[in-house]
Write a protein that holds these residues in place. Structure first.
Motif, mmCIF file in Angstrom:
data_model
loop_
_atom_site.group_PDB
_atom_site.id
_atom_site.type_symbol
_atom_site.label_atom_id
_atom_site.label_comp_id
_atom_site.label_asym_id
_atom_site.label_seq_id
_atom_site.Cartn_x
_atom_site.Cartn_y
_atom_site.Cartn_z
ATOM 1 N N ARG A 112 0.864 -1.176 0.000
ATOM 2 C CA ARG A 112 0.000 0.000 0.000
ATOM 3 C C ARG A 112 0.901 1.227 0.000
ATOM 4 O O ARG A 112 1.799 1.341 0.827
ATOM 5 C CB ARG A 112 -0.895 0.047 1.245
ATOM 6 C CG ARG A 112 -1.885 -1.095 1.362
ATOM 7 C CD ARG A 112 -2.631 -0.963 2.686
ATOM 8 N NE ARG A 112 -3.572 -2.068 2.916
ATOM 9 C CZ ARG A 112 -4.176 -2.279 4.083
ATOM 10 N NH1 ARG A 112 -3.942 -1.472 5.108
ATOM 11 N NH2 ARG A 112 -5.016 -3.295 4.218
ATOM 12 N N ARG A 136 -1.434 -1.504 -4.075
ATOM 13 C CA ARG A 136 -2.612 -0.649 -3.966
ATOM 14 C C ARG A 136 -2.107 0.765 -3.746
ATOM 15 O O ARG A 136 -1.629 1.107 -2.662
ATOM 16 C CB ARG A 136 -3.473 -1.113 -2.790
ATOM 17 C CG ARG A 136 -4.858 -0.494 -2.744
ATOM 18 C CD ARG A 136 -5.730 -1.010 -3.853
ATOM 19 N NE ARG A 136 -7.147 -0.672 -3.643
ATOM 20 C CZ ARG A 136 -8.042 -0.643 -4.618
ATOM 21 N NH1 ARG A 136 -7.675 -0.934 -5.858
ATOM 22 N NH2 ARG A 136 -9.294 -0.337 -4.346
ATOM 23 N N TYR A 187 -2.871 4.562 -3.456
ATOM 24 C CA TYR A 187 -3.978 5.468 -3.143
ATOM 25 C C TYR A 187 -3.627 6.897 -3.564
ATOM 26 O O TYR A 187 -2.565 7.411 -3.200
ATOM 27 C CB TYR A 187 -4.287 5.433 -1.647
ATOM 28 C CG TYR A 187 -4.756 4.076 -1.172
ATOM 29 C CD1 TYR A 187 -6.054 3.664 -1.392
ATOM 30 C CD2 TYR A 187 -3.887 3.205 -0.512
ATOM 31 C CE1 TYR A 187 -6.498 2.412 -0.959
ATOM 32 C CE2 TYR A 187 -4.315 1.959 -0.069
ATOM 33 C CZ TYR A 187 -5.623 1.576 -0.297
ATOM 34 O OH TYR A 187 -6.046 0.337 0.126
ATOM 35 N N TYR A 201 -8.407 6.391 -6.710
ATOM 36 C CA TYR A 201 -8.949 7.490 -5.905
ATOM 37 C C TYR A 201 -10.200 6.952 -5.238
ATOM 38 O O TYR A 201 -11.096 6.432 -5.915
ATOM 39 C CB TYR A 201 -9.282 8.696 -6.788
ATOM 40 C CG TYR A 201 -10.024 9.793 -6.070
ATOM 41 C CD1 TYR A 201 -9.406 10.519 -5.051
ATOM 42 C CD2 TYR A 201 -11.340 10.103 -6.403
ATOM 43 C CE1 TYR A 201 -10.082 11.520 -4.386
ATOM 44 C CE2 TYR A 201 -12.024 11.110 -5.736
ATOM 45 C CZ TYR A 201 -11.390 11.815 -4.725
ATOM 46 O OH TYR A 201 -12.072 12.797 -4.062
ATOM 47 N N MET A 202 -10.293 7.065 -3.935
ATOM 48 C CA MET A 202 -11.337 6.386 -3.178
ATOM 49 C C MET A 202 -12.683 7.102 -3.163
ATOM 50 O O MET A 202 -13.639 6.632 -2.552
ATOM 51 C CB MET A 202 -10.854 6.127 -1.746
ATOM 52 C CG MET A 202 -9.680 5.162 -1.666
ATOM 53 S SD MET A 202 -10.000 3.554 -2.439
ATOM 54 C CE MET A 202 -11.231 2.887 -1.331
ATOM 55 N N ARG A 227 -5.512 10.759 2.175
ATOM 56 C CA ARG A 227 -5.097 9.584 1.400
ATOM 57 C C ARG A 227 -4.193 8.663 2.212
ATOM 58 O O ARG A 227 -4.237 7.440 2.081
ATOM 59 C CB ARG A 227 -4.449 10.087 0.119
ATOM 60 C CG ARG A 227 -3.535 9.247 -0.637
ATOM 61 C CD ARG A 227 -2.122 9.078 -0.204
ATOM 62 N NE ARG A 227 -1.214 9.609 -1.186
ATOM 63 C CZ ARG A 227 -0.324 10.544 -0.933
ATOM 64 N NH1 ARG A 227 -0.219 11.062 0.275
ATOM 65 N NH2 ARG A 227 0.494 10.970 -1.861
ATOM 66 N N PHE A 265 -5.794 5.602 4.097
ATOM 67 C CA PHE A 265 -6.028 4.343 3.379
ATOM 68 C C PHE A 265 -4.771 3.477 3.355
ATOM 69 O O PHE A 265 -4.854 2.248 3.416
ATOM 70 C CB PHE A 265 -6.487 4.609 1.950
ATOM 71 C CG PHE A 265 -7.834 5.261 1.855
ATOM 72 C CD1 PHE A 265 -8.994 4.534 2.088
ATOM 73 C CD2 PHE A 265 -7.955 6.609 1.540
ATOM 74 C CE1 PHE A 265 -10.244 5.127 2.014
ATOM 75 C CE2 PHE A 265 -9.192 7.216 1.461
ATOM 76 C CZ PHE A 265 -10.351 6.476 1.696
ATOM 77 N N GLN A 266 -3.619 4.106 3.267
ATOM 78 C CA GLN A 266 -2.373 3.334 3.259
ATOM 79 C C GLN A 266 -2.244 2.500 4.525
ATOM 80 O O GLN A 266 -1.751 1.377 4.489
ATOM 81 C CB GLN A 266 -1.175 4.286 3.147
ATOM 82 C CG GLN A 266 -1.126 5.086 1.865
ATOM 83 C CD GLN A 266 -0.092 6.192 1.925
ATOM 84 O OE1 GLN A 266 0.521 6.434 2.965
ATOM 85 N NE2 GLN A 266 0.091 6.891 0.823
ATOM 86 N N ASP A 270 -8.773 -0.141 2.130
ATOM 87 C CA ASP A 270 -9.912 0.384 1.372
ATOM 88 C C ASP A 270 -11.117 0.678 2.253
ATOM 89 O O ASP A 270 -11.819 1.672 2.060
ATOM 90 C CB ASP A 270 -10.354 -0.626 0.305
ATOM 91 C CG ASP A 270 -9.436 -0.660 -0.907
ATOM 92 O OD1 ASP A 270 -8.296 -0.155 -0.809
ATOM 93 O OD2 ASP A 270 -9.856 -1.188 -1.953
#
Length: 199
Positions: A63, A85, A87, A100-101, A132, A135-136, A140
């Motif tokens: 990530r 992944r 982000y 992009y979430m 951001r 998320f790392q 998700d």
């Protein structure tokens, strides 16, 4: 808005029990955060790339965040796109291939502001970058913490943008290996070279 419930039970037991990288049970790990400063030194970035390659061989997902420096070094070590992944704070960031979430950004921001000492003074762009990072560390769904963190910060502490992720990781008792620290650098060097020195 419903509160986000996160399982904070460390995969490896108490964070205090993890003294060195070899203490990790890598066969139980599913994902790690590979993050750090844009000013990460070249020799450290080379090691990051090698570490990412070896961790991919153990089916552990990277990530990261698509920025120059450490993020790019980690990403370059992963051969198959499905094994990383990346982000993004917004679509098109740094021309990086990532995700992009979208609607989840608001939920992530609610978590992020709890860990940033000057959240209200940040610009909109800075808030997106900091958000951001959530998320790392938490994945998700913001409920799946990374198993460990590998990073580089200039002072070896939770500083700069990377510091945000490290503050979250510390709160969730996620082991952190900061390559600015000589012992951590040597431990990860031994990992990629297959050495078994007790450092």
């Amino acid at each position: 808005m419903k509160p986000i419930i996160v399982d904070t039970t460390p995969v490896h037991g108490s964070h205090a029990q993890i003294k060195k990288f070899s203490d990790l049970n890598l066969t139980a790990c599913k994902a790690y955060a590979g993050i750090g400063s844009r000013e990460t030194p070249a020799d450290v970035m080379m090691l990051m790339t090698r570490v990412a390659t070896k961790l991919e061989q153990s089916n552990i997902i990277l990530r990261s965040g698509g920025a120059d420096g450490a993020d790019t070094a980690f990403a370059n070590g992963v051969v198959y796109p499905t094994n990383k992944r990346i982000y993004l704070p917004w679509v098109g960031f740094n021309n990086a291939a990532g995700v992009y979430m979208g609607s989840m950004m608001e939920d992530a921001a609610q978590i992020a502001k709890q860990y940033h000492p000057r959240w209200s003074s940040l610009s909109r762009g800075a808030k997106a970058l900091i958000t951001r990072n959530t998320f790392q560390i938490l994945g998700d769904d913001l409920k799946t913490p990374a198993d460990f963190i590998i990073c580089w910060t200039k002072d070896g502490k939770a500083s700069g943008g990377t510091g945000q992720g490290l503050r979250i990781a510390k709160d969730y008792e996620i082991p952190i290996f900061n390559l600015q620290k000589e012992n951590h650098f040597l431990q990860l060097t031994n990992f990629v070279e297959g050495a078994t020195l007790n450092l």
